[in-house]
Each structure stands twice: as structure tokens, then as C-alpha cells.
Scaffold this motif. Structure first.
Motif, PDB file in Angstrom:
ATOM      1  N   ARG A   1     -30.267  -9.090  28.359  1.00 18.73           N
ATOM      2  CA  ARG A   1     -31.616  -9.415  28.814  1.00 18.73           C
ATOM      3  C   ARG A   1     -31.902 -10.886  28.575  1.00 18.73           C
ATOM      4  NH1 ARG A   1     -37.003  -9.673  27.223  1.00 18.73           N
ATOM      5  NH2 ARG A   1     -38.408  -8.923  28.838  1.00 18.73           N
ATOM      6  N   ARG A   2     -32.098 -11.609  29.655  1.00 15.21           N
ATOM      7  CA  ARG A   2     -32.369 -13.031  29.543  1.00 15.21           C
ATOM      8  C   ARG A   2     -33.604 -13.414  30.336  1.00 15.21           C
ATOM      9  NH1 ARG A   2     -28.367 -14.262  32.658  1.00 15.21           N
ATOM     10  NH2 ARG A   2     -28.965 -16.413  32.762  1.00 15.21           N
ATOM     11  N   GLU A   3     -33.950 -12.607  31.325  1.00 12.39           N
ATOM     12  CA  GLU A   3     -35.077 -12.985  32.170  1.00 12.39           C
ATOM     13  C   GLU A   3     -36.392 -12.642  31.485  1.00 12.39           C
ATOM     14  OE1 GLU A   3     -34.368  -8.909  32.528  1.00 12.39           O
ATOM     15  OE2 GLU A   3     -32.954 -10.478  32.946  1.00 12.39           O
ATOM     16  N   ASP A   4     -37.426 -13.299  31.924  1.00 11.47           N
ATOM     17  CA  ASP A   4     -38.725 -13.120  31.307  1.00 11.47           C
ATOM     18  C   ASP A   4     -39.774 -13.218  32.405  1.00 11.47           C
ATOM     19  OD1 ASP A   4     -40.703 -12.925  29.386  1.00 11.47           O
ATOM     20  OD2 ASP A   4     -40.741 -15.083  29.015  1.00 11.47           O
ATOM     21  N   LEU A   5     -40.741 -12.315  32.398  1.00 14.66           N
ATOM     22  CA  LEU A   5     -41.809 -12.372  33.384  1.00 14.66           C
ATOM     23  C   LEU A   5     -42.856 -13.348  32.878  1.00 14.66           C
ATOM     24  CD1 LEU A   5     -42.514 -10.909  36.081  1.00 14.66           C
ATOM     25  CD2 LEU A   5     -44.124  -9.567  34.741  1.00 14.66           C
ATOM     26  N   VAL A   6     -43.123 -14.386  33.660  1.00 14.78           N
ATOM     27  CA  VAL A   6     -44.088 -15.395  33.258  1.00 14.78           C
ATOM     28  C   VAL A   6     -45.490 -14.940  33.664  1.00 14.78           C
ATOM     29  CG1 VAL A   6     -44.799 -17.789  33.528  1.00 14.78           C
ATOM     30  CG2 VAL A   6     -42.377 -17.210  33.497  1.00 14.78           C
ATOM     31  N   TYR A   7     -45.634 -14.533  34.911  1.00 12.20           N
ATOM     32  CA  TYR A   7     -46.914 -14.033  35.401  1.00 12.20           C
ATOM     33  C   TYR A   7     -46.625 -13.100  36.558  1.00 12.20           C
ATOM     34  CZ  TYR A   7     -51.400 -13.730  37.704  1.00 12.20           C
ATOM     35  OH  TYR A   7     -52.530 -13.246  38.292  1.00 12.20           O
ATOM     36  N   GLN A   8     -46.906 -11.855  36.442  1.00  9.52           N
ATOM     37  CA  GLN A   8     -46.720 -10.812  37.445  1.00  9.52           C
ATOM     38  C   GLN A   8     -45.596 -11.055  38.446  1.00  9.52           C
ATOM     39  OE1 GLN A   8     -50.530 -10.157  39.243  1.00  9.52           O
ATOM     40  NE2 GLN A   8     -51.311  -9.047  37.487  1.00  9.52           N
ATOM     41  N   SER A   9     -45.674 -12.142  39.211  1.00  8.46           N
ATOM     42  CA  SER A   9     -44.704 -12.347  40.286  1.00  8.46           C
ATOM     43  C   SER A   9     -43.735 -13.494  40.013  1.00  8.46           C
ATOM     44  CB  SER A   9     -45.446 -12.615  41.594  1.00  8.46           C
ATOM     45  OG  SER A   9     -46.222 -13.786  41.472  1.00  8.46           O
ATOM     46  N   THR A  10     -43.763 -14.053  38.817  1.00  6.12           N
ATOM     47  CA  THR A  10     -42.924 -15.203  38.491  1.00  6.12           C
ATOM     48  C   THR A  10     -41.952 -14.839  37.376  1.00  6.12           C
ATOM     49  OG1 THR A  10     -44.694 -16.706  39.127  1.00  6.12           O
ATOM     50  CG2 THR A  10     -42.962 -17.612  37.742  1.00  6.12           C
ATOM     51  N   VAL A  11     -40.659 -15.056  37.635  1.00  7.71           N
ATOM     52  CA  VAL A  11     -39.622 -14.722  36.658  1.00  7.71           C
ATOM     53  C   VAL A  11     -38.931 -15.998  36.197  1.00  7.71           C
ATOM     54  CG1 VAL A  11     -37.400 -13.551  36.357  1.00  7.71           C
ATOM     55  CG2 VAL A  11     -39.231 -12.427  37.605  1.00  7.71           C
TER      56      VAL A  11
END
Length: 164
Positions: A64-74
Motif C-alpha cells: 500500500r503506497r497510494e493515498d487519497l488526498v481528497y475524494q477524487s485525488t490520489v
């Protein structure tokens, strides 16, 4: 749905993928996919579930490396060469007429990951004898570069002024 273009990134950098959309309906979900095998395989990497206001990764915990910044932004920190390729953002919206059916819209972006060369060497080619600092000799230098994406090109810059 539109996804902001992403300039090429270098291995180890952080990249942010932004999915923009407008709707007059109720948002159901946003799903990010990594597209592989020439577009035949789509791997879910992240989902935002608007119904429960939750988000979750579809990658194994150790990867796991990805992170949700704001609903539609990764955000993908420390990108790797293996992250290179197309990504898609799918936005699900409740159909205003039925209030149950989910209408999907999607957009895509290509992530171009670059890497510096792994090795650079400059060697003298075809030299039959040792160099002598007291005797003028002609010799050829060869620059050897390996690795890197895109494939590196070698340029020679001469800083020696020839007598006139």
C-alpha cells in the motif's frame, strides 16, 4: 470526467492524480484503476465510497503506497518504473430518474515514469600501449551508458581550444 495531465516524473518522486468532474446528481463512488496488458486488465487501486464516506485501498497492506488526498485525488509516493502506464478514474452517480442505478463516467491519464542511468563509464578504446605523459598520442574515448528510461543519449562537449 477529466483528469489533469501529469508531466513525466522521476523514480522516487511523488505524483498526484487529479480526477475532476461535475454532476447535478448524487455522487455514489469514485474508483481509480491501473490499466495493464494493453488495456485489457484494470486493477482497482483506490475507491471512495460516498454513501458511507469511506475510502480504501485495493492493494495488499505491504504494497500500500497510494493515498487519497481528497475524494477524487490520489497521491502515489515514491513512484517506481512499474507505476508507469495508464490510469483511469471512474465516477459513479445515482441516476436521477431511478435513484438506484449508478451512471458511470470516466477519464484517463498516462503516467510516464523516468529513471536515471544505472551506470556511466568513460574508457579508452583500442589502446595498444600505456599512455605516456611525455609523448603525444591519439586515442579514442568511449562513453558507455546502461539503464535508464527513456534510453539515454550521449553527447560530447569539447572544452579544448585548438591553437590557430
Amino acid at each position: 470526467v477529466t483528469i489533469e495531465p501529469v508531466p513525466p516524473v522521476v523514480v522516487g518522486e511523488t505524483v498526484t492524480l487529479k480526477c475532476n468532474f461535475k454532476t447535478d446528481g448524487r455522487l455514489r463512488e469514485i474508483v481509480w484503476f491501473r490499466v495493464t496488458d494493453g488495456g485489457t486488465l484494470k486493477q482497482k487501486i483506490f475507491t471512495y465510497d460516498a454513501m458511507f464516506n469511506t475510502n480504501y485501498s485495493h492493494m495488499e497492506d505491504y504494497r500500500r503506497r497510494e493515498d487519497l488526498v481528497y475524494q477524487s485525488t490520489v497521491r502515489l509516493p515514491e513512484v517506481r518504473i512499474s507505476d508507469n502506464g495508464p490510469y483511469e478514474c471512474h465516477v459513479g452517480i445515482y441516476d436521477r430518474a431511478t435513484r438506484e442505478k449508478v451512471v458511470l463516467a470516466s477519464g484517463n491519464v498516462f503516467l510516464n515514469v523516468m529513471a536515471p542511468p544505472k551506470a556511466i563509464a568513460v574508457v579508452a578504446a583500442n589502446t595498444p600501449a600505456q599512455f605516456s605523459r611525455y609523448q603525444a598520442q591519439n586515442f579514442t574515448l568511449v562513453c558507455i551508458v546502461s539503464g535508464g528510461k527513456p534510453e539515454p543519449t550521449v553527447s560530447v562537449l569539447s572544452l579544448i581550444k585548438h591553437p590557430q
